[in-house]
Design a protein around this motif. Structure first.
Motif, PDB file in Angstrom:
ATOM      1  N   LYS A   1       0.824  -1.208   0.000  1.00  0.00           N
ATOM      2  CA  LYS A   1       0.000   0.000   0.000  1.00  0.00           C
ATOM      3  C   LYS A   1       0.862   1.263   0.000  1.00  0.00           C
ATOM      4  O   LYS A   1       0.481   2.281  -0.573  1.00  0.00           O
ATOM      5  CB  LYS A   1      -0.953  -0.018   1.199  1.00  0.00           C
ATOM      6  N   ALA A   2       2.031   1.197   0.636  1.00  0.00           N
ATOM      7  CA  ALA A   2       2.935   2.348   0.621  1.00  0.00           C
ATOM      8  C   ALA A   2       3.413   2.634  -0.797  1.00  0.00           C
ATOM      9  O   ALA A   2       3.518   3.791  -1.215  1.00  0.00           O
ATOM     10  CB  ALA A   2       4.126   2.086   1.545  1.00  0.00           C
ATOM     11  N   GLU A   3       3.682   1.582  -1.545  1.00  0.00           N
ATOM     12  CA  GLU A   3       4.149   1.767  -2.926  1.00  0.00           C
ATOM     13  C   GLU A   3       3.083   2.471  -3.766  1.00  0.00           C
ATOM     14  O   GLU A   3       3.392   3.313  -4.610  1.00  0.00           O
ATOM     15  CB  GLU A   3       4.487   0.408  -3.546  1.00  0.00           C
ATOM     16  N   HIS A   4       1.837   2.127  -3.499  1.00  0.00           N
ATOM     17  CA  HIS A   4       0.732   2.695  -4.283  1.00  0.00           C
ATOM     18  C   HIS A   4       0.240   4.036  -3.745  1.00  0.00           C
ATOM     19  O   HIS A   4      -0.689   4.620  -4.296  1.00  0.00           O
ATOM     20  CB  HIS A   4      -0.434   1.696  -4.340  1.00  0.00           C
ATOM     21  N   GLY A   5       0.856   4.500  -2.642  1.00  0.00           N
ATOM     22  CA  GLY A   5       0.470   5.789  -2.087  1.00  0.00           C
ATOM     23  C   GLY A   5      -0.735   5.746  -1.175  1.00  0.00           C
ATOM     24  O   GLY A   5      -1.230   6.792  -0.734  1.00  0.00           O
ATOM     25  N   ASP A   6      -1.224   4.541  -0.865  1.00  0.00           N
ATOM     26  CA  ASP A   6      -2.401   4.409   0.001  1.00  0.00           C
ATOM     27  C   ASP A   6      -2.024   4.352   1.482  1.00  0.00           C
ATOM     28  O   ASP A   6      -2.891   4.353   2.349  1.00  0.00           O
ATOM     29  CB  ASP A   6      -3.171   3.124  -0.350  1.00  0.00           C
ATOM     30  N   PHE A   7      -0.744   4.292   1.762  1.00  0.00           N
ATOM     31  CA  PHE A   7      -0.245   4.140   3.128  1.00  0.00           C
ATOM     32  C   PHE A   7       0.795   5.234   3.328  1.00  0.00           C
ATOM     33  O   PHE A   7       1.833   5.248   2.667  1.00  0.00           O
ATOM     34  CB  PHE A   7       0.365   2.743   3.274  1.00  0.00           C
ATOM     35  N   LYS A   8       0.532   6.165   4.227  1.00  0.00           N
ATOM     36  CA  LYS A   8       1.301   7.416   4.270  1.00  0.00           C
ATOM     37  C   LYS A   8       2.464   7.425   5.255  1.00  0.00           C
ATOM     38  O   LYS A   8       3.474   8.088   5.022  1.00  0.00           O
ATOM     39  CB  LYS A   8       0.359   8.581   4.609  1.00  0.00           C
TER      40      LYS A   8
ATOM     41  N   PRO B   1      11.561  -9.095   1.747  1.00  0.00           N
ATOM     42  CA  PRO B   1      11.820  -9.684   0.431  1.00  0.00           C
ATOM     43  C   PRO B   1      11.747  -8.622  -0.669  1.00  0.00           C
ATOM     44  O   PRO B   1      11.156  -7.555  -0.478  1.00  0.00           O
ATOM     45  CB  PRO B   1      10.678 -10.685   0.281  1.00  0.00           C
ATOM     46  N   ASP B   2      12.348  -8.957  -1.818  1.00  0.00           N
ATOM     47  CA  ASP B   2      12.321  -8.067  -2.980  1.00  0.00           C
ATOM     48  C   ASP B   2      12.665  -6.641  -2.556  1.00  0.00           C
ATOM     49  O   ASP B   2      11.880  -5.703  -2.688  1.00  0.00           O
ATOM     50  CB  ASP B   2      10.954  -8.121  -3.663  1.00  0.00           C
ATOM     51  N   LEU B   3      13.890  -6.472  -2.055  1.00  0.00           N
ATOM     52  CA  LEU B   3      14.301  -5.208  -1.425  1.00  0.00           C
ATOM     53  C   LEU B   3      14.227  -4.002  -2.353  1.00  0.00           C
ATOM     54  O   LEU B   3      13.944  -2.887  -1.901  1.00  0.00           O
ATOM     55  CB  LEU B   3      15.727  -5.344  -0.885  1.00  0.00           C
ATOM     56  N   ASN B   4      14.505  -4.203  -3.627  1.00  0.00           N
ATOM     57  CA  ASN B   4      14.432  -3.065  -4.549  1.00  0.00           C
ATOM     58  C   ASN B   4      13.018  -2.475  -4.558  1.00  0.00           C
ATOM     59  O   ASN B   4      12.822  -1.262  -4.546  1.00  0.00           O
ATOM     60  CB  ASN B   4      14.847  -3.486  -5.962  1.00  0.00           C
ATOM     61  N   HIS B   5      12.041  -3.366  -4.542  1.00  0.00           N
ATOM     62  CA  HIS B   5      10.644  -2.936  -4.478  1.00  0.00           C
ATOM     63  C   HIS B   5      10.333  -2.313  -3.114  1.00  0.00           C
ATOM     64  O   HIS B   5       9.660  -1.282  -3.019  1.00  0.00           O
ATOM     65  CB  HIS B   5       9.736  -4.146  -4.729  1.00  0.00           C
ATOM     66  N   ALA B   6      10.848  -2.927  -2.032  1.00  0.00           N
ATOM     67  CA  ALA B   6      10.591  -2.414  -0.683  1.00  0.00           C
ATOM     68  C   ALA B   6      11.175  -1.013  -0.506  1.00  0.00           C
ATOM     69  O   ALA B   6      10.554  -0.139   0.106  1.00  0.00           O
ATOM     70  CB  ALA B   6      11.175  -3.366   0.362  1.00  0.00           C
ATOM     71  N   GLU B   7      12.372  -0.774  -1.051  1.00  0.00           N
ATOM     72  CA  GLU B   7      12.992   0.549  -0.945  1.00  0.00           C
ATOM     73  C   GLU B   7      12.139   1.620  -1.617  1.00  0.00           C
ATOM     74  O   GLU B   7      11.969   2.723  -1.089  1.00  0.00           O
ATOM     75  CB  GLU B   7      14.391   0.518  -1.565  1.00  0.00           C
ATOM     76  N   LYS B   8      11.596   1.294  -2.771  1.00  0.00           N
ATOM     77  CA  LYS B   8      10.715   2.249  -3.462  1.00  0.00           C
ATOM     78  C   LYS B   8       9.495   2.566  -2.599  1.00  0.00           C
ATOM     79  O   LYS B   8       9.065   3.723  -2.511  1.00  0.00           O
ATOM     80  CB  LYS B   8      10.265   1.669  -4.808  1.00  0.00           C
ATOM     81  N   ALA B   9       8.945   1.536  -1.977  1.00  0.00           N
ATOM     82  CA  ALA B   9       7.767   1.736  -1.130  1.00  0.00           C
ATOM     83  C   ALA B   9       8.098   2.619   0.068  1.00  0.00           C
ATOM     84  O   ALA B   9       7.334   3.537   0.409  1.00  0.00           O
ATOM     85  CB  ALA B   9       7.225   0.380  -0.665  1.00  0.00           C
ATOM     86  N   PHE B  10       9.229   2.376   0.704  1.00  0.00           N
ATOM     87  CA  PHE B  10       9.621   3.175   1.869  1.00  0.00           C
ATOM     88  C   PHE B  10       9.867   4.637   1.473  1.00  0.00           C
ATOM     89  O   PHE B  10       9.504   5.558   2.212  1.00  0.00           O
ATOM     90  CB  PHE B  10      10.862   2.575   2.531  1.00  0.00           C
ATOM     91  N   LYS B  11      10.469   4.833   0.335  1.00  0.00           N
ATOM     92  CA  LYS B  11      10.752   6.201  -0.113  1.00  0.00           C
ATOM     93  C   LYS B  11       9.484   6.942  -0.528  1.00  0.00           C
ATOM     94  O   LYS B  11       9.473   8.169  -0.626  1.00  0.00           O
ATOM     95  CB  LYS B  11      11.764   6.177  -1.258  1.00  0.00           C
ATOM     96  N   ASN B  12       8.412   6.190  -0.719  1.00  0.00           N
ATOM     97  CA  ASN B  12       7.134   6.795  -1.082  1.00  0.00           C
ATOM     98  C   ASN B  12       6.315   7.217   0.140  1.00  0.00           C
ATOM     99  O   ASN B  12       5.277   7.857   0.005  1.00  0.00           O
ATOM    100  CB  ASN B  12       6.325   5.801  -1.940  1.00  0.00           C
ATOM    101  N   LEU B  13       6.780   6.824   1.336  1.00  0.00           N
ATOM    102  CA  LEU B  13       6.101   7.236   2.566  1.00  0.00           C
ATOM    103  C   LEU B  13       6.263   8.741   2.780  1.00  0.00           C
ATOM    104  O   LEU B  13       7.295   9.322   2.442  1.00  0.00           O
ATOM    105  CB  LEU B  13       6.688   6.501   3.768  1.00  0.00           C
TER     106      LEU B  13
END
Length: 539
Positions: A245-252, A266-278
């Motif tokens: 949800k963080a990746e999609h902007g639904d989790f702030k 898992p899948d850290l490259n994806h997780a990093e993008k999600a964290f940076k979107n917070l």
């Protein structure tokens, strides 16, 4: 963890650590016990020396195989198949405990129908375990008076992890090995006080002691205790769902306590993008971890030796911990930080000390109700302990199961979410080494441990290394569909052709850049233990 709770009511060891040593047979699967649980492994090794039959079922030739009478090597991701194969033989040869099945379980007919097709030959084709080994192991396990099953994250970290656990429960119930000394199904907790965190409602769908959040009676009890109204009956999100949800902007925003997901997810490259979107990230920890380095606010907290409180260990024993040293700098106790934030947000929370918090826990947690600060002053007590005169419960399910009768689950084998192919022909599994703990937040501060285990490695069989022209100690690149790392090849007899092992501790060559984020639909646990990779020599 939620999957374990679903399978056994609490997701806890049914028996004690010391009790394992009294078993006639110990079946260990999905656990590199000597490296991940070195203290507990001494009980297993000592039992083997006294004559207990130890059976290890693991894709790697782990150290514990040196103490085992049998070692079965399944293809990763085929646990349900070999468990069903054991049950097929046990039922065909009438080795099950018919009285236990009749008196204490239900759903046997459906299980029997499902495992009919799991003949030893059928299982051999799926798992790679020989038919003879399936037959012999089934007989050894079923004929034992007391047989204990020990498992860890090699069983749970799959897209079918919940079903893997249920299958082990099926096997134990089938032979009547539950509810008695030397038996049981015993999950070995992966981290200190994980059991306590789960007991305290650290899962998204429960309150303390696994009381469901949609249970009106439980909610009313908590509202009365806290003098509030309107507690939500809606389950929260699992960590894996938060990241999506963080990746999609639904989790702030996210508040992380004592966790380092930017190495462990898992899948850290994806997780990093999600964290940076917070929009806002808070990390509360004892060191500046990789995740804390990305945070907007870092809250320094106490380590275990700097505070008073309780831990609930892997065998459900609630134990006192006591402050031994002063904390450095501006660090505070976790509970004081949380109370201060809550108060500033408009919900005053005030306690004088850890004992006062524990008294509140007792008042709303049936399985902890009889445990007091005084009673555990010297020796801990195993929950459930419902009353002040109750001695605690070292062995669960002695009379009945949490739901009354134990329920057999008819479960079919399902393959992992990702299998090797022409492009990614090798299978990767991940885990730990004895010298480091989780993401190395603490252990990598120790010079001695860093000397013993200085960097990431890729454990590979001699057959695969020869085929690819890779020399021991050579730097190699490892690719999956999600990422790439570079690490040193370690040719090892532990490895089997086609399967590679990489420890996940090392941020500089994080194995989780490769792993698959597909999750178990019930427990929401990622499939860390199986994904497809390819390897090449580094330039």
């Amino acid at each position: 963890m939620a999957g374990l709770a679903a399978a056994f009511g609490s997701g806890a060891m049914t028996n004690t650590i010391a009790d394992i040593e009294t078993a006639d047979v110990i079946l260990v699967t999905g656990s590199n016990t000597t490296e991940n649980h070195p203290v507990l492994s001494t009980f297993i090794k000592r039992a083997a020396m006294k004559g207990t039959t130890v059976i290890v079922i693991d894709p790697r030739k782990i150290k514990l195989t040196e103490h085992s009478a049998k070692w079965l090597r399944p293809t990763p991701g085929t646990d349900i198949a070999w468990i069903n194969g054991l049950m097929h033989v046990i039922i065909e040869e009438n080795l099950m405990d018919s009285d236990f099945i009749s008196n204490r379980t239900e759903g046997f007919d459906a299980l029997q129908e499902t495992v009919k097709k799991y003949t030893p030959k059928y299982v051999e084709d799926i798992t790679g375990i020989s038919s003879d080994d399936i037959i012999q192991t089934a007989r050894i396990f079923a004929k034992a008076k007391r047989a204990s099953i020990c498992y860890c994250m090699g069983i749970t970290q799959h897209t079918c992890g919940t079903d893997n656990v249920k299958s082990l429960a099926n096997l134990s119930m089938l032979c009547g090995h539950l509810g008695k000394p030397g038996g049981g199904v015993n999950p070995l907790r992966g981290q200190n006080n994980v059991q306590g965190a789960c007991d305290m409602g650290g899962l998204p769908n429960v309150l303390t002691a696994y009381q469901k959040v949609d249970d009106a009676g439980a909610l009313k009890k908590f509202e009365t205790s806290w003098n509030i109204t309107g507690l939500s009956s809606k389950p929260g999100l699992a960590v894996t769902e938060m990241i999506q949800k963080a990746e999609h902007g639904d989790f702030k925003s996210l508040y992380i306590i004592g966790e380092n997901p930017l190495v462990s997810d898992p899948d850290l490259n994806h997780a990093e993008k999600a964290f940076k979107n917070l929009e806002f990230l808070v990390v509360q920890d004892i060191f500046l971890t990789e995740t804390a380095s990305l945070a907007d606010v870092v809250l320094p907290s106490f380590c275990f030796a700097e505070k008073d409180g309780t831990f609930s260990n892997t065998e459900r024993r609630v134990q006192r911990i006591r402050k031994a040293v002063e904390a450095p700098g501006f660090a505070r106790e976790d509970w004081k930080i949380i109370c201060e934030i809550a108060t500033r947000m408009g919900t005053p929370m005030k306690y004088d000390n850890a004992e006062e918090i524990f008294e509140e826990i007792r008042s709303v947690t049936p399985s902890y109700a009889g445990i007091t600060w005084e009673r555990i002053d010297k020796i801990g007590i195993h929950w459930p302990c419902p009353t002040l005169d109750h001695p605690g419960t070292p062995i669960l399910h002695t009379v009945q199961f949490t739901r009354g009768k134990g329920l057999f689950h008819a479960i079919d084998h399902q393959p992992p979410a990702e299998l090797p192919d022409n492009e990614y022909p090798l299978m990767l599994t991940t885990g730990r080494v004895i010298y480091h703990y989780h993401t190395g937040t603490m252990t990598m501060k120790s010079e001695g441990l860093n000397i013993m285990s200085p960097e990431c490695f890729v454990e590979i069989s001699s057959g695969d290394a020869d085929r690819m022209g890779i020399a021991n100690g050579e730097m190699i690149n490892v690719f999956s569909r999600r990422g790439k790392i570079k690490a040193r090849a370690q040719i090892s007899p532990k490895a089997v052709n086609g399967t590679v092992f990489i420890p996940f501790h090392f941020a500089k060559a994080a194995a989780n850049r490769l792993t698959n984020a597909k999750i178990d639909p019930v427990a929401k646990i990622p499939e860390f233990k199986v994904c497809a990779i390819t390897i090449e020599k580094a330039a």
